[in-house]
Design a protein around this motif. Sequence first.
Motif, short mmCIF file in Angstrom:
data_model
loop_
_atom_site.label_atom_id
_atom_site.label_comp_id
_atom_site.label_asym_id
_atom_site.label_seq_id
_atom_site.Cartn_x
_atom_site.Cartn_y
_atom_site.Cartn_z
N CYS A 236 0.73 -1.24 0.14
CA CYS A 236 -0.08 -0.01 0.16
C CYS A 236 0.90 1.33 -0.04
N ASP A 237 0.27 2.36 -0.17
CA ASP A 237 1.12 3.53 -0.25
C ASP A 237 1.59 3.87 0.96
N ALA A 238 3.14 4.18 1.03
CA ALA A 238 3.56 4.37 2.38
C ALA A 238 3.71 5.83 2.72
N THR A 239 3.14 6.74 2.02
CA THR A 239 3.25 8.17 2.31
C THR A 239 2.00 8.70 2.62
N ASP A 240 0.87 7.86 2.73
CA ASP A 240 -0.68 8.34 3.27
C ASP A 240 -0.85 7.40 4.73
N ASP A 241 -0.90 8.49 5.66
CA ASP A 241 -1.35 7.84 6.89
C ASP A 241 -2.71 7.41 7.15
N ARG A 242 -3.57 7.76 6.09
CA ARG A 242 -4.82 7.24 6.13
C ARG A 242 -4.77 5.66 5.79
N VAL A 243 -4.07 5.55 4.79
CA VAL A 243 -3.96 3.98 4.13
C VAL A 243 -3.31 3.18 5.12
N VAL A 244 -2.03 3.94 5.61
CA VAL A 244 -1.26 3.01 6.53
C VAL A 244 -1.89 2.69 7.71
N ARG A 245 -2.53 3.53 8.33
CA ARG A 245 -3.56 3.19 9.62
C ARG A 245 -4.49 2.29 9.36
N ARG A 246 -5.14 2.18 7.99
CA ARG A 246 -6.01 1.13 7.65
C ARG A 246 -5.57 -0.21 7.80
N LEU A 247 -4.37 -0.07 7.09
CA LEU A 247 -3.62 -1.58 7.23
C LEU A 247 -3.23 -2.12 8.48
N PRO A 257 7.12 -1.94 13.38
CA PRO A 257 7.57 -1.39 12.11
C PRO A 257 6.74 -2.17 10.76
N LEU A 258 6.83 -1.26 9.90
CA LEU A 258 6.50 -1.83 8.46
C LEU A 258 7.63 -1.61 7.40
N ALA A 259 7.82 -2.50 6.67
CA ALA A 259 9.08 -2.63 5.83
C ALA A 259 8.47 -1.54 4.57
N VAL A 260 9.49 -0.92 3.87
CA VAL A 260 9.12 0.06 2.68
C VAL A 260 9.90 -0.48 1.50
N MET A 261 9.25 -0.67 0.65
CA MET A 261 10.12 -1.15 -0.97
C MET A 261 10.06 0.21 -1.55
N VAL A 262 11.07 0.58 -2.26
CA VAL A 262 11.39 1.68 -3.20
C VAL A 262 11.92 1.37 -4.57
N PRO A 263 11.57 1.95 -5.44
CA PRO A 263 12.01 1.72 -6.84
C PRO A 263 13.31 1.73 -6.89
N LEU A 308 3.55 6.71 10.55
CA LEU A 308 2.95 5.67 11.17
C LEU A 308 3.78 4.25 10.48
N ILE A 309 4.91 4.49 9.58
CA ILE A 309 5.58 3.32 9.39
C ILE A 309 6.35 2.62 10.38
N ALA A 310 7.05 3.34 11.28
CA ALA A 310 7.80 2.98 12.51
C ALA A 310 7.77 3.99 13.57
N LEU A 337 6.38 1.90 -1.33
CA LEU A 337 5.21 1.26 -1.05
C LEU A 337 5.64 0.39 0.25
N VAL A 338 4.79 0.55 1.26
CA VAL A 338 4.54 -0.63 2.30
C VAL A 338 4.73 -1.80 1.68
N ALA A 339 5.72 -2.85 2.12
CA ALA A 339 5.82 -4.11 1.66
C ALA A 339 6.00 -5.14 2.76
#
Length: 766
Positions: A236-247, A257-263, A308-310, A337-339
């Motif tokens: 999911c989108d790693a920059t949006d608090d609403r999305v990360v909170r929903r996850l 903590p949630l891992a983040v995958m980047v291009p 909310l990532i970590a 992206l959160v991965a």
Amino acid sequence: MSVAAETLPEVTEACRLTLSGRVQGVGFRPFVYRLARANAIRGWVLNGSGRVEIVAEGMPADLERFCRGLTEDAPPAAKPRLDDRTAIEPRGHRGFEIRASHSTGDSRITVPPDQFACPDCLAEMAEPADRRHAYPFINCTQCGPRYTIIESLPYDRPNTSMAGFELCPACRAEYEDPLDRRFHAQPLACPDCGPGLVWSPAPQASTGEALAACIEALQGGKIVGVRGIGGYHLLCDATDDRVVRRLRNRKQRPDKPLAVMVPECGDDGLEAVRELADPTDEEAELLADPRRPIVLVRGINNSPLSSLIAPGLSEIGFMLPYSPLHHLILTSYGGPLVATSGNNSGEPVLTDIDEAEARLAGIAEAFLHHDRPIVRPADDPVYRRIGQALQPLRLGRGTATLEMELACELPEPVLAAGAFMKTTVDLGDGRRIIVSPHIGDLSTPRSRRVFETVAHDLCSLFDVEPAVTACDAHPDYPSTRWAHRQSRPAQPVYHHHAHASAVYGEFGVEGPLLCLTWDGTGLGPDGSIWGGELLLGTPGNWRRVGTLRPYRLPGGDRAAREGWRAALGLCWEADTRPPTDWSHDLGLLRSAWEKGLNAPLTSSAGRLFDAAAALIGLRATSSFEGHAPMLLEALAASTDRTLDLHLDLRTGPDGLLIIDWADLLPMLIDESLGKAERARTFHAALAHAMADQATRARADGGPDRIGLSGGVFQNRLLTEMLTRRLERRGFEVLLPEAIPLNDAGISFGQVIECAALLTLESNHDR
């Protein structure tokens, strides 16, 4: 295919070569073929069971150059070892050929780990004119899945989960051409004959349509379950608090903590990472390594990442895309992206389509599946820098199975069942130990099923029949109960003895070793719960020479998540008044504690950190293992202010060197001091006390070498403070770098300890 005879000069010498190590599934045979062609060598090469056998004939100088090149110029993913070179009579071979694999019954089998997508394949995937343009399953002999698709060995396509995908004529031609980089690439596929993507809720969509739908869903703020190489990720989108909170709410993971995958972009592929974090040179190198692990990296201020990532932590786990599918998603999405693992908390990552849809239905809002079967799960590996070393916190996809060479030979094959948390399974045979990928917490039925499958697979794949199963001495661990149900004998190993033996085995130590083994809990030989120990000796003969002052935990196991209980136990033990604002009704709990009811005696260092976080007012409860200590370390690292506090080190009636934590309590409760200052003083006082304890043990006849093992030493601040103090006092400090020093390393230590116990028992019986 063979080299034409007329291109080769007269043969004057010949030899038979045997190579082992990582020589299967990495393009080693076509490499040998090309090397032979370049050096005018005749003969043949074939795969045995875990080895490569070669007969080579040629002129002396050509033969020497060929033999050197086998190890010096091997493909990057290969790790060949020349086991034998024997001179033979030339047989007059007319060329050089690659012969069909055969099984020799040899136990030196090697299982290759899953490989990242290589630059050549990524370039083809990005080329619109290429027949594999935007194909999510592109691979060659240098890349693609391995461990997660192997059904049995030798590693040939019929023995993998790709057996059901019949090669098209174009792929077949590549597969059979020794000069093609896809020669015998077992996962070989293309859009005409290979796996495809499946989009749920629209399974009729094509692979391209499914990929586009996934990216559109992610851009629209959806949580998508994506099936990768070793299992599912939740993206999911790693920059949006609403999305990360929903996850977090859906996964019931409020803080972990949630891992983040980047291009992967820029000259070194790390441009996107540097926009979000500040990696050291060592961290950057590991992020771009073919293993593609998650690496903990310090974040930067004003980062666009969600807070909310970590939460509460200064480090974030980053990784680069490692599969073609991940590259396609990240490149098109264009942002972080959160991965996070697609599983229920603590369990192995999910791999099956139907099971993922059922068990992740309340979390993922859509799924991107594929139809290439995953034979066994492999979660992402995790590393953290401690000092200048990058320490594995978890082994997994790309790093396991891990093979370790031992300094001495095991008396008989040993299977080690590990502990309870962060479980791994190890198989020891001869001079090597094979470490499985991370399995996890064995508290659920699915975790226990995966554990049993991995244990069986390890023995089956490597064709080793263990003579004994090593297990934790705690009788109630699921891994221990399983070990005792097996037909072979079970050998219990004390938890902290396994920690110490893991250091001993990784470094090939000779003679006695001091080892600080600090963690949460482990059954000790005296029947109490250990956790802050200093051991002296060798595998099979460890002696406890130091410990933390023991205390009782009100509520027993509940204290592992409710740090305020450990805090109360310490305060009551030291007759110190708890913080005045604690409003718990403590009458019944105090009464039970005084009577020793559900209040086990422990020397746990892990619970001491939980208690410190509670007493400072930082965190009274934890939502995941290590939560409060991680917050405590991050807070302590935010300041340089430290009080000069030295803890009492006394000698018990049995000569045990006991660190008394009691003087920490007034400081931790003192609200006139800043929280960060108290947190850092706590770390510094313990580091100084451990160094004092080790120095006293050395003065009593101990060695200058000291190992550090146990989950507490994942704490970088504490470990670096301690290491500096020990080195200034002349100690050689051994901190594991190949094997995790948390409970994921217990199974490795169990093999070492069990082997020593078996040897001692055998010598005693003579």
